[in-house]
Design a protein around this motif. Structure first.
Motif, PDB file in Angstrom:
ATOM      1  N   LYS A  38       0.827  -1.209   0.000  1.00 12.02           N
ATOM      2  CA  LYS A  38       0.000   0.000   0.000  1.00 12.02           C
ATOM      3  C   LYS A  38       0.858   1.254   0.000  1.00 12.02           C
ATOM      4  CE  LYS A  38      -3.833  -1.091   2.361  1.00 12.02           C
ATOM      5  NZ  LYS A  38      -4.693  -1.158   3.546  1.00 12.02           N
ATOM      6  N   ALA A  39       1.915   1.242   0.830  1.00 11.20           N
ATOM      7  CA  ALA A  39       2.809   2.401   0.897  1.00 11.20           C
ATOM      8  C   ALA A  39       3.513   2.622  -0.437  1.00 11.20           C
ATOM      9  CB  ALA A  39       3.827   2.212   2.013  1.00 11.20           C
ATOM     10  N   PHE A  40       3.875   1.531  -1.118  1.00 10.90           N
ATOM     11  CA  PHE A  40       4.512   1.628  -2.436  1.00 10.90           C
ATOM     12  C   PHE A  40       3.549   2.229  -3.454  1.00 10.90           C
ATOM     13  CE2 PHE A  40       5.317  -0.321  -6.608  1.00 10.90           C
ATOM     14  CZ  PHE A  40       6.613   0.113  -6.830  1.00 10.90           C
ATOM     15  N   LYS A  41       2.276   1.770  -3.425  1.00 10.88           N
ATOM     16  CA  LYS A  41       1.280   2.304  -4.357  1.00 10.88           C
ATOM     17  C   LYS A  41       0.999   3.782  -4.095  1.00 10.88           C
ATOM     18  CE  LYS A  41      -1.895  -0.916  -3.791  1.00 10.88           C
ATOM     19  NZ  LYS A  41      -3.145  -1.668  -3.949  1.00 10.88           N
ATOM     20  N   LYS A  42       1.133   4.211  -2.851  1.00 13.15           N
ATOM     21  CA  LYS A  42       0.927   5.624  -2.519  1.00 13.15           C
ATOM     22  C   LYS A  42       2.166   6.468  -2.821  1.00 13.15           C
ATOM     23  CE  LYS A  42      -2.449   4.944   1.127  1.00 13.15           C
ATOM     24  NZ  LYS A  42      -2.717   5.072   2.566  1.00 13.15           N
ATOM     25  N   LYS A  43       3.196   5.808  -3.387  1.00 12.09           N
ATOM     26  CA  LYS A  43       4.448   6.458  -3.788  1.00 12.09           C
ATOM     27  C   LYS A  43       5.176   7.103  -2.607  1.00 12.09           C
ATOM     28  CE  LYS A  43       2.969   7.166  -8.479  1.00 12.09           C
ATOM     29  NZ  LYS A  43       2.824   8.053  -9.614  1.00 12.09           N
ATOM     30  N   ARG A  44       5.153   6.408  -1.481  1.00 14.93           N
ATOM     31  CA  ARG A  44       5.878   6.897  -0.309  1.00 14.93           C
ATOM     32  C   ARG A  44       7.348   6.533  -0.431  1.00 14.93           C
ATOM     33  NH1 ARG A  44       1.559   5.592   4.228  1.00 14.93           N
ATOM     34  NH2 ARG A  44       0.256   7.417   3.889  1.00 14.93           N
ATOM     35  N   ASN A  45       8.186   7.401   0.118  1.00 13.27           N
ATOM     36  CA  ASN A  45       9.625   7.174   0.098  1.00 13.27           C
ATOM     37  C   ASN A  45      10.011   6.357   1.329  1.00 13.27           C
ATOM     38  OD1 ASN A  45      12.374   7.306  -0.038  1.00 13.27           O
ATOM     39  ND2 ASN A  45      12.473   9.518  -0.353  1.00 13.27           N
ATOM     40  N   PRO A  46      10.615   5.169   1.150  1.00 10.97           N
ATOM     41  CA  PRO A  46      10.968   4.345   2.308  1.00 10.97           C
ATOM     42  C   PRO A  46      11.935   5.028   3.280  1.00 10.97           C
ATOM     43  CG  PRO A  46      11.218   3.097   0.281  1.00 10.97           C
ATOM     44  CD  PRO A  46      10.915   4.506  -0.102  1.00 10.97           C
ATOM     45  N   ARG A  47      12.728   5.985   2.781  1.00  9.74           N
ATOM     46  CA  ARG A  47      13.671   6.675   3.671  1.00  9.74           C
ATOM     47  C   ARG A  47      12.981   7.673   4.578  1.00  9.74           C
ATOM     48  NH1 ARG A  47      17.676   7.559  -1.188  1.00  9.74           N
ATOM     49  NH2 ARG A  47      15.697   8.312  -1.903  1.00  9.74           N
ATOM     50  N   ARG A  48      11.701   7.980   4.301  1.00 10.42           N
ATOM     51  CA  ARG A  48      10.966   8.931   5.142  1.00 10.42           C
ATOM     52  C   ARG A  48       9.921   8.248   6.019  1.00 10.42           C
ATOM     53  NH1 ARG A  48      10.082  13.918   0.968  1.00 10.42           N
ATOM     54  NH2 ARG A  48      12.276  14.449   0.783  1.00 10.42           N
ATOM     55  N   VAL A  49       9.739   6.962   5.823  1.00  8.57           N
ATOM     56  CA  VAL A  49       8.791   6.207   6.646  1.00  8.57           C
ATOM     57  C   VAL A  49       9.581   5.603   7.804  1.00  8.57           C
ATOM     58  CG1 VAL A  49       7.109   4.333   6.672  1.00  8.57           C
ATOM     59  CG2 VAL A  49       7.383   5.739   4.631  1.00  8.57           C
ATOM     60  N   ARG A  50       9.200   5.942   9.030  1.00  8.39           N
ATOM     61  CA  ARG A  50      10.028   5.668  10.198  1.00  8.39           C
ATOM     62  C   ARG A  50      10.255   4.189  10.505  1.00  8.39           C
ATOM     63  NH1 ARG A  50      11.140  10.136  13.174  1.00  8.39           N
ATOM     64  NH2 ARG A  50      11.598   8.911  15.016  1.00  8.39           N
ATOM     65  N   TRP A  51       9.387   3.294  10.093  1.00  7.57           N
ATOM     66  CA  TRP A  51       9.511   1.897  10.464  1.00  7.57           C
ATOM     67  C   TRP A  51      10.317   1.065   9.475  1.00  7.57           C
ATOM     68  CZ3 TRP A  51       7.091  -0.984   6.736  1.00  7.57           C
ATOM     69  CH2 TRP A  51       6.063  -0.377   6.022  1.00  7.57           C
ATOM     70  N   THR A  52      10.853   1.667   8.422  1.00 10.95           N
ATOM     71  CA  THR A  52      11.615   0.906   7.428  1.00 10.95           C
ATOM     72  C   THR A  52      13.101   0.893   7.768  1.00 10.95           C
ATOM     73  OG1 THR A  52      11.946   2.837   6.033  1.00 10.95           O
ATOM     74  CG2 THR A  52       9.990   1.506   5.607  1.00 10.95           C
ATOM     75  N   LYS A  53      13.795  -0.088   7.215  1.00 12.14           N
ATOM     76  CA  LYS A  53      15.239  -0.177   7.419  1.00 12.14           C
ATOM     77  C   LYS A  53      15.949   0.984   6.733  1.00 12.14           C
ATOM     78  CE  LYS A  53      16.816  -4.597   8.614  1.00 12.14           C
ATOM     79  NZ  LYS A  53      17.870  -5.032   9.314  1.00 12.14           N
ATOM     80  N   ALA A  54      15.412   1.421   5.611  1.00  6.54           N
ATOM     81  CA  ALA A  54      16.028   2.527   4.874  1.00  6.54           C
ATOM     82  C   ALA A  54      16.042   3.794   5.733  1.00  6.54           C
ATOM     83  CB  ALA A  54      15.272   2.777   3.569  1.00  6.54           C
ATOM     84  N   PHE A  55      14.942   4.036   6.459  1.00  8.44           N
ATOM     85  CA  PHE A  55      14.898   5.207   7.344  1.00  8.44           C
ATOM     86  C   PHE A  55      15.924   5.061   8.455  1.00  8.44           C
ATOM     87  CE2 PHE A  55      13.561   7.180  11.271  1.00  8.44           C
ATOM     88  CZ  PHE A  55      13.367   8.489  10.878  1.00  8.44           C
TER      89      PHE A  55
END
Length: 167
Positions: A38-55
């Protein structure tokens, strides 16, 4: 059995789990759960989403540059099965995992050390500010002993004091 990585949160996707999205240019995106999809479809940046490893890596909360992380890279070179090679590989994997854990723990301790030092400084300032509330136990004991005889003299009636002075 191949373990894939989620495109969005970088967690492990086990066989038979998660979902795939194939773009028109044949690029395959794997997701571990609907939340990531869902987050991918909403075009969210993984580096700005706090629960991802990228962040966590971008924010400096996890170890980002380490040579032991290179061993996790995918290799597409087939290797003929040999028992001693498999045994060496398994031993190396265990050793690499232990090294990685030690480095991560050291990194976390080093990162948290600054916060501990700040807390100690704040505690020292508070103690200095309210030092009058703290008294060493010895002085408190002396004060309580010193107060007891004075209290007895005050409690005695005046007639008894006069009679003691005449004797």
């Amino acid at each position: 059995m191949r373990l894939e990585k989620c495109f969005f949160c970088s967690s492990t996707v086990y066989p038979g789990h998660g979902m795939q999205f194939v773009r028109n240019d044949s690029k395959i995106f794997r997701f571990c759960r609907a939340k990531c999809h869902k987050a991918f479809k909403k075009k969210r940046n993984p580096r700005r989403v706090r629960w991802t490893k990228a962040f966590r890596k971008a924010a400096g909360k996890e170890l980002a540059v380490d040579h032991s992380l290179e061993f996790e890279m995918k290799r597409n070179v087939p290797v003929k099965y040999r028992r001693h090679l498999w045994k060496q590989t398994m031993g190396a994997m265990k050793r690499i995992e232990s090294i990685k854990l030690k480095r991560q723990n050291h990194y976390i301790r080093k990162r948290l050390k600054a916060g501990k030092e700040l807390a100690k400084e704040e505690d020292a300032k508070e103690v200095e500010k309210n030092i009058h509330l703290l008294a060493p136990p010895i002085t408190r004991a002396r004060k309580s002993k010193a107060k007891e005889p004075e209290a007895m003299e005050i409690v005695m009636p005046a007639s008894q004091l006069v009679s003691k002075e005449r004797n």
